[in-house]
Scaffold this motif. Structure first.
Motif, PDB file in Angstrom:
ATOM      1  N   MET A 128      37.515  33.106  46.614  1.00 56.90           N
ATOM      2  CA  MET A 128      38.217  34.059  45.739  1.00 56.90           C
ATOM      3  C   MET A 128      37.256  35.154  45.284  1.00 56.90           C
ATOM      4  O   MET A 128      36.152  34.871  44.815  1.00 56.90           O
ATOM      5  CB  MET A 128      38.786  33.337  44.517  1.00 56.90           C
ATOM      6  N   THR A 129      37.670  36.398  45.453  1.00 57.98           N
ATOM      7  CA  THR A 129      36.845  37.516  44.996  1.00 57.98           C
ATOM      8  C   THR A 129      37.015  37.702  43.492  1.00 57.98           C
ATOM      9  O   THR A 129      37.923  37.142  42.873  1.00 57.98           O
ATOM     10  CB  THR A 129      37.248  38.811  45.717  1.00 57.98           C
ATOM     11  N   ALA A 130      36.154  38.541  42.913  1.00 56.89           N
ATOM     12  CA  ALA A 130      36.241  38.816  41.490  1.00 56.89           C
ATOM     13  C   ALA A 130      37.569  39.490  41.147  1.00 56.89           C
ATOM     14  O   ALA A 130      38.197  39.185  40.128  1.00 56.89           O
ATOM     15  CB  ALA A 130      35.068  39.697  41.059  1.00 56.89           C
ATOM     16  N   GLN A 131      38.009  40.405  42.009  1.00 56.43           N
ATOM     17  CA  GLN A 131      39.277  41.095  41.769  1.00 56.43           C
ATOM     18  C   GLN A 131      40.450  40.123  41.831  1.00 56.43           C
ATOM     19  O   GLN A 131      41.406  40.216  41.051  1.00 56.43           O
ATOM     20  CB  GLN A 131      39.463  42.217  42.800  1.00 56.43           C
ATOM     21  N   ARG A 142      37.836  48.381  34.160  1.00 57.13           N
ATOM     22  CA  ARG A 142      36.680  49.176  33.737  1.00 57.13           C
ATOM     23  C   ARG A 142      35.401  48.339  33.783  1.00 57.13           C
ATOM     24  O   ARG A 142      34.347  48.824  34.208  1.00 57.13           O
ATOM     25  CB  ARG A 142      36.906  49.716  32.321  1.00 57.13           C
ATOM     26  N   PHE A 143      35.499  47.097  33.330  1.00 53.21           N
ATOM     27  CA  PHE A 143      34.336  46.206  33.325  1.00 53.21           C
ATOM     28  C   PHE A 143      33.842  45.966  34.753  1.00 53.21           C
ATOM     29  O   PHE A 143      32.643  46.073  35.033  1.00 53.21           O
ATOM     30  CB  PHE A 143      34.716  44.882  32.657  1.00 53.21           C
ATOM     31  N   MET A 144      34.767  45.676  35.659  1.00 53.99           N
ATOM     32  CA  MET A 144      34.396  45.400  37.041  1.00 53.99           C
ATOM     33  C   MET A 144      33.842  46.650  37.727  1.00 53.99           C
ATOM     34  O   MET A 144      32.878  46.576  38.510  1.00 53.99           O
ATOM     35  CB  MET A 144      35.593  44.867  37.818  1.00 53.99           C
ATOM     36  N   ALA A 164      30.383  33.635  42.282  1.00 55.29           N
ATOM     37  CA  ALA A 164      29.075  33.094  41.903  1.00 55.29           C
ATOM     38  C   ALA A 164      28.278  34.138  41.131  1.00 55.29           C
ATOM     39  O   ALA A 164      27.579  33.826  40.158  1.00 55.29           O
ATOM     40  CB  ALA A 164      28.302  32.657  43.147  1.00 55.29           C
ATOM     41  N   GLY A 165      28.420  35.400  41.539  1.00 60.46           N
ATOM     42  CA  GLY A 165      27.702  36.469  40.861  1.00 60.46           C
ATOM     43  C   GLY A 165      28.175  36.683  39.440  1.00 60.46           C
ATOM     44  O   GLY A 165      27.391  37.084  38.555  1.00 60.46           O
ATOM     45  N   SER A 214      37.921  36.465  27.149  1.00 62.68           N
ATOM     46  CA  SER A 214      39.061  35.652  27.560  1.00 62.68           C
ATOM     47  C   SER A 214      39.014  35.376  29.064  1.00 62.68           C
ATOM     48  O   SER A 214      39.318  34.266  29.513  1.00 62.68           O
ATOM     49  CB  SER A 214      40.371  36.365  27.210  1.00 62.68           C
ATOM     50  N   PHE A 215      38.630  36.390  29.822  1.00 57.99           N
ATOM     51  CA  PHE A 215      38.541  36.248  31.269  1.00 57.99           C
ATOM     52  C   PHE A 215      37.496  35.207  31.658  1.00 57.99           C
ATOM     53  O   PHE A 215      37.749  34.334  32.496  1.00 57.99           O
ATOM     54  CB  PHE A 215      38.196  37.589  31.899  1.00 57.99           C
TER      55      PHE A 215
END
Length: 319
Positions: free
Chosen positions: A1-4, A34-36, A50-51, A97-98
């Motif tokens: 799973m990617t971060a997005q 915005r954070f990503m 993992a990052g 929260s994320f």
């Protein structure tokens, strides 16, 4: 799973399990995007799952500094420093929260998020209407309506908002069937934020106004919205807000006077009348007493203002 993909899974979970409102989900999606985007540029590439666990506190602080700089360099937004701080505080909350979701559902732990300081903000004090203005709202707004149906509906709606301290969304969510308990016990069962239910007592005057409206309701079926629009569907909050904007313009009142001001007025006038803070908390459906305590601060500010204007010693002559 990617971060997005993780972000999308988090938003789906927020909507399905936490029952977050569409506006909350939209705000969280914007904040996390915005954070990503920042982390992708700051770390020379969007981190994978993992990052995400290895984003440091220094990285987090760099993101917040970037957000503050963006607010400073965007005068077209006409935002105040405190409003900008509230926005950053909300974004920190979204990121926390994320990451809590990642830890619980995907085993991705990041201790740096918990160490990130939330920007300090000033909580705005409630600004209620005066008692005469609050009492005048239902009839005055009803007088501005274009049709007899809208006039009687608006009178009932705004009587309910001030008489029971409801949020506009809570009042507009009611169906005619929801009035049945009121007829026997004098209370309404209200579904508030997070689908939490509470019982709200209804004054006799409010009951009479609501019953009078139901007798004139264009479609008095049990399942019909208590407050319908022109086409019979549930009245939109924007229509009620527009009606109040028109009234406050004619009454010469400031822009902060909105349907929600009637909720503030309900709580403030109860407190001024000697009601217990815990009782007001239950009537408003506040999860935390600290939220209700803002009305105490607002009352203190009002008393100080009256004192400053009225006490002879408050006016010091300048030589």
């Amino acid at each position: 799973m990617t971060a997005q993909e993780a972000v999308q899974a988090f938003l789906t979970w927020m909507g399905a399990e936490r029952r977050a409102s569409p506006l909350t989900l939209e705000a969280y999606q914007h904040d996390l995007s915005r954070f990503m985007a920042f982390m992708g540029e700051h770390l020379n590439g969007l981190p994978d799952m993992a990052g995400l666990a290895h984003i440091s506190l220094r990285d987090m602080r760099a993101w917040l500094a970037h957000e503050q700089a963006q607010a400073t360099l965007a005068p077209v937004r006409k935002t105040t420093p405190d409003r900008a701080a509230r926005t950053r505080s909300r974004r920190v909350s979204a990121v926390r929260s994320f990451f809590r979701y990642l830890a619980r559902r995907h085993g991705v732990e990041n201790a740096a998020v918990g160490l990130l300081a939330t920007p300090r903000t000033k909580k705005p004090l409630p600004r209620p209407l005066s008692v005469p203005d609050a009492k005048a709202v239902p009839e005055d707004i009803a007088d501005l309506a274009n049709t007899d149906m809208a006039s009687r509906r608006d009178a009932a709606l705004f009587t309910l908002l001030y008489g029971c301290g409801l949020r506009i969304s809570e009042a507009l969510a009611l169906n005619i069937a929801d009035l049945s308990p009121m007829r026997g016990s004098g209370v309404l069962r209200i579904k508030g934020k997070g689908n939490k239910e509470r019982l709200v007592p209804v004054l006799e005057h409010v009951q009479k106004v609501l019953e009078g409206w139901v007798r004139l309701h264009p479609s008095p079926l049990a399942t019909s919205p208590l407050f319908p629009g022109v086409r019979g569907k549930r009245l939109q909050a924007g229509i009620a807000q527009k009606a109040m904007r028109e009234w406050r313009a004619m009454a010469g009142l400031p822009d902060h006077v909105t349907p929600h001001s009637l909720r503030h007025s309900f709580a403030t006038h109860l407190m001024e009348g000697g009601a217990d803070l815990r009782v007001i908390q239950e009537l408003l459906g506040h999860a935390s007493l600290s939220t209700t305590q803002r009305y105490t601060l607002a009352d203190e500010a009002r008393l100080l203002d009256v004192w400053a204007k009225a006490h002879p010693r408050a006016h010091v002559a300048h030589k």
